[in-house]
Scaffold this active site. Structure first.
Site, PDB file in Angstrom:
ATOM      1  N   ALA A 112       0.800  -1.236   0.000  1.00 14.06           N
ATOM      2  CA  ALA A 112       0.000   0.000   0.000  1.00 14.06           C
ATOM      3  C   ALA A 112       0.831   1.282   0.000  1.00 14.06           C
ATOM      4  CB  ALA A 112      -0.943  -0.010   1.205  1.00 14.06           C
ATOM      5  N   ARG A 120       2.886  10.410 -11.263  1.00 15.57           N
ATOM      6  CA  ARG A 120       1.894  11.320 -11.856  1.00 15.57           C
ATOM      7  C   ARG A 120       2.420  12.747 -11.896  1.00 15.57           C
ATOM      8  NH1 ARG A 120      -2.047   8.305  -9.466  1.00 15.57           N
ATOM      9  NH2 ARG A 120      -2.133   9.586  -7.586  1.00 15.57           N
ATOM     10  N   SER A 179       0.595  -4.398  -3.791  1.00 15.54           N
ATOM     11  CA  SER A 179      -0.676  -3.705  -3.603  1.00 15.54           C
ATOM     12  C   SER A 179      -1.825  -4.673  -3.419  1.00 15.54           C
ATOM     13  CB  SER A 179      -0.938  -2.831  -4.847  1.00 15.54           C
ATOM     14  OG  SER A 179      -2.035  -1.996  -4.632  1.00 15.54           O
ATOM     15  N   ALA A 229      -4.775  -6.833  -1.008  1.00 16.06           N
ATOM     16  CA  ALA A 229      -5.767  -6.523   0.017  1.00 16.06           C
ATOM     17  C   ALA A 229      -5.603  -7.467   1.199  1.00 16.06           C
ATOM     18  CB  ALA A 229      -7.168  -6.622  -0.567  1.00 16.06           C
ATOM     19  N   CYS A 275      -6.398  -7.071   4.179  1.00 17.90           N
ATOM     20  CA  CYS A 275      -7.600  -7.076   5.024  1.00 17.90           C
ATOM     21  C   CYS A 275      -8.682  -7.983   4.461  1.00 17.90           C
ATOM     22  CB  CYS A 275      -8.163  -5.668   5.160  1.00 17.90           C
ATOM     23  SG  CYS A 275      -6.952  -4.488   5.757  1.00 17.90           S
ATOM     24  N   VAL A 281      15.819  -5.680  -0.723  1.00 18.58           N
ATOM     25  CA  VAL A 281      16.826  -4.708  -0.313  1.00 18.58           C
ATOM     26  C   VAL A 281      17.397  -5.193   1.022  1.00 18.58           C
ATOM     27  CG1 VAL A 281      17.210  -2.333   0.439  1.00 18.58           C
ATOM     28  CG2 VAL A 281      15.751  -2.810  -1.547  1.00 18.58           C
ATOM     29  N   ASP A 301       3.180   0.159   7.634  1.00 17.66           N
ATOM     30  CA  ASP A 301       3.232  -0.664   8.842  1.00 17.66           C
ATOM     31  C   ASP A 301       4.617  -0.748   9.481  1.00 17.66           C
ATOM     32  OD1 ASP A 301       0.606  -1.087   8.269  1.00 17.66           O
ATOM     33  OD2 ASP A 301       0.766  -3.243   7.941  1.00 17.66           O
ATOM     34  N   ALA A 328      -4.468  -0.007   7.240  1.00 17.60           N
ATOM     35  CA  ALA A 328      -4.352   0.151   5.790  1.00 17.60           C
ATOM     36  C   ALA A 328      -4.437   1.604   5.326  1.00 17.60           C
ATOM     37  CB  ALA A 328      -5.442  -0.673   5.105  1.00 17.60           C
ATOM     38  N   ASN A 331      -1.745   3.869   3.083  1.00 15.14           N
ATOM     39  CA  ASN A 331      -2.120   4.415   1.777  1.00 15.14           C
ATOM     40  C   ASN A 331      -1.926   5.925   1.707  1.00 15.14           C
ATOM     41  OD1 ASN A 331      -3.657   2.590  -0.365  1.00 15.14           O
ATOM     42  ND2 ASN A 331      -4.042   1.732   1.652  1.00 15.14           N
TER      43      ASN A 331
END
Lengths: 449, 449
Positions: free
Chosen positions: B11, B22, B39, B41, B43, B81, B282, B300, B304
């Site tokens: 996330a 962008r 990315s 989910a 949850c 990494v 997290d 979450a 994000n």
């Protein structure tokens, strides 16, 4: 000491009476109510007519006996206050035992509002109703239960019209809904209205938008047709719900100032222009939290909390009646619609803002969670101050109470950028990770720069 | 110019990468992800195991290909990494093609968290799982679908434990839930916990509170029993969900400061103690909006929005990552539970507040409207400042998103008295006239005086 006198025994009046009595049990509180019901759930009337609320008595929240006996309030039913002498601090009362005057220490005018009766031909016909009281709800209810009408007309696409469409439809009758404007639910804005209109049509309601009703006709004093331009529709019952008007005449006849809206002007504590005279509920204005200007949005919560605050103020503890945000929700069959603040861009401009708005579609739950439904949201912000001005939303779930987050933002002068960073709840069954409100704020914020 | 480098493709990492790209499509953004999923989910895993989310792929929000091709992000799966040289501005990477170093202009550490593996005997047995990754969810899912276990053990009564109880129960197995503390869902407080516990028992979950699990046992390397004090329970599968720990070692090995919580310390823009190195999600701390102090609440939305803000900051437009209120919601069978802010009175005192709390029962709808359900709310305020500090609530409907109004109050330093006068939505199907949040604030305000 003279008693506290309250005119009108519904939400505002009884809240004030109850609160004052809790603070000063030793003082006398007289409530004059011209009808026979007090503290009733007017908002429940459509659901009683629908049949969802089975017992008429369920609409009576607290009985007159409970106010009199448990709360020691001197409640007088069938007593109409017909005049106020603000100088002498007394009111003129017509009661079952005759007319008399009653002096007051402090007075609360809580006379409510009435359904507007447009000057239609045939308003007096049997079968033409407004929904202005419990008795009128009972009358419509009894027609639906006992007379099996086959077609009904609703005039007006506001809350009452939308809720009554659902109520009538539950009885299996043909429902015609007439709205003079291009859209129903004007305060919710066009986006919400279009979704609601589509849904009403899907549910079988015959929507007649931009259609002015001319009147009603029928033989022998009984409604048979609703007249519209060149045409007519056969109906057995008509419900006229074109809005309400404040019962402000008692106040204005006494020389108390009304506001531009026609409702009674008050200050932040609910005080009118006359000494020791307060007003609250559907007869009074409120201050709008976004504009800071007086507005007239007669809704239940406003009446309840203003009544309570005034009870407290009359008891010596000055308490503001609270600003309104015009927050509202309505159920239209399976849709929920909600709104708060200023949505209409021209109204925002009139109030001195430079409005920018966005409309997005989001999901009521995580996209992968079963039952996720679209929520459509419009949010309006001010380009100069970046403040949130208002929002409207519509969807099948998670709408009515989601608007409250935006209402909270309005009460706290929150900017769109700040709202975007509120830490709102997330769990897949209840929301996407970014709640629809946050996503809308994010998109709007990008447009405000 | 050296690229933006991001460690971790979930996330926070992918939000930052997407936002930066962008703003600056011409700049290179490299994301190193040691696994094969990005990315995703997390949850949604309990609902996948339950069978409510049918397709595993539904948990993958955006595919690696979409990030690479549509968003032009240089995403490298299976690249770990293993070191950061903050002075030289480079990271050491182990990839499928060998080890190499990659220099960075700015670095984001978004390494997430891992399920805590308690030092139980038998953690290595076949049949003992944690829910730390999509692969582990798939493994548990496949056992439930293909091996028809008859009894399972859940160790830990947090979100994962509660959601997994529902998930396992849907497969018709006996579910034992073990919680070391007197109550499940510690962050939600005792009131909510007791309602959830009663409901779990009603649904047939065997709750073992104040019960420390000692370990697991079984022959041939396969789980057969969960060991508890003097006893044991036969189970075919065990799920250990006792919390998560931040993956902060990469940062701390590089000399980057950790906070007292053990997660990476950051400033309001997500900057770590090392130049040009950010951390989010997290693995990182957040600032709590009520206390103003660092806290560790890995959820979450926090990941994000911090990722997105850091992407914007790295692109030159300084954007705070946002404070947290610890807002959370969880579904437990037919109950919704939600919380925000500080509920625990001793935690409030530690933070310098003088907490006062009330618990009330209200209704989810107008009392007369069919289907109205009780909502139980606890709200905490500060006697000195009168601020709202937090709230928790539980009920069958209208809870998960109702908490957001209180979260909004926390973000805006709202007092309990101010919250009482928020203009929240009302319609009989969705709320009593006074929303439960308003009623709770009203009662709490009376106690704060």
């Amino acid at each position: 000491m003279d008693p506290i006198v309250i005119v009108g025994g519904d939400a505002a009046g009884m809240s004030a009476a109850s609160k004052f009595k809790r603070e000063h049990p030793e003082r006398d509180v007289i409530v004059f109510e011209k009808g026979e019901y007090v503290s009733y759930a007017a908002c429940g009337m459509p659901y009683y007519i629908k049949g969802a609320v089975e017992e008429f008595d369920d609409l009576l929240q607290v009985s007159p006996e409970a106010f009199i006996e448990d709360r020691d309030i001197d409640l007088r039913l069938h007593h109409e206050v017909v005049g106020i002498d603000t100088g002498a601090h007394e009111v003129a009362v017509d009661g079952p035992g005759g007319s008399f005057t009653q002096s007051y220490d402090q007075l609360l005018i809580a006379t409510g509002a009435r359904a507007i009766e447009p000057p239609f031909d045939g308003m007096e016909l049997d079968g033409v109703h407004t929904l202005h009281s419990l008795d009128s709800a009972k009358a419509v209810h009894d027609v639906m239960e006992n007379q099996s009408p086959s077609a009904v007309a609703i005039v007006g696409g506001g809350y009452v019209g939308i809720e009554m469409a659902e109520a009538f439809d539950a009885h299996g009758v043909d429902v015609h809904l007439f709205e003079m404007l291009p859209h129903v639910l004007a305060p919710f804005g066009e986006m919400v209205a279009e979704h609601v209109e589509d849904h009403l049509r899907d549910e079988g309601i015959e929507l007649h938008l931009e259609t002015a009703v001319d009147g009603f006709a029928g033989d022998d004093g009984t409604l048979e047709r609703v007249l519209v331009g060149d045409g007519a529709f056969d109906v057995d019952l008509a419900l006229v719900g074109v809005g309400v008007a404040p019962n402000a005449e008692l106040a204005s006849d006494a020389g108390i100032e009304l506001g531009e809206t026609g409702a009674i002007a008050i200050d932040e504590f609910g005080r009118t222009s006359a000494d020791d005279v307060f007003a609250a509920g559907d007869c009074a204005e409120s201050r709008h939290v976004v504009t800071g200007a007086p507005d007239y949005v007669p809704l239940a919560l406003t009446a309840n909390r203003a009544g309570r605050a005034i009870g407290q103020t009359m008891a010596g503890d000055e308490t503001p009646v609270g600003d309104i945000a015009g927050t509202a929700a309505v159920k239209a069959f399976d849709l929920e619609a909600a709104r708060t603040g200023i949505i209409d861009e021209s109204k925002a401009r009139e109030a001195g803002f430079d409005p920018v708005s966005v409309t997005i579609e989001a999901s009521s739950r995580a996209h992968y969670y079963p039952g996720a439904k679209p929520i459509h949201i419009t949010m309006v912000g001010d380009r100069d101050s970046k403040r949130v001005l208002g929002a409207a939303m519509v969807g099948r779930e998670g709408v009515a109470k989601r608007i409250d987050t935006v209402a909270a933002a309005l009460h706290t002068d929150t900017t769109v950028g700040e709202l975007e960073y509120f830490d709102l709840s997330y769990a897949p069954p209840f929301s996407p990770t970014w709640d629809p409100v946050l996503t809308t704020a994010k998109v709007l914020n990008g447009k405000l720069d």
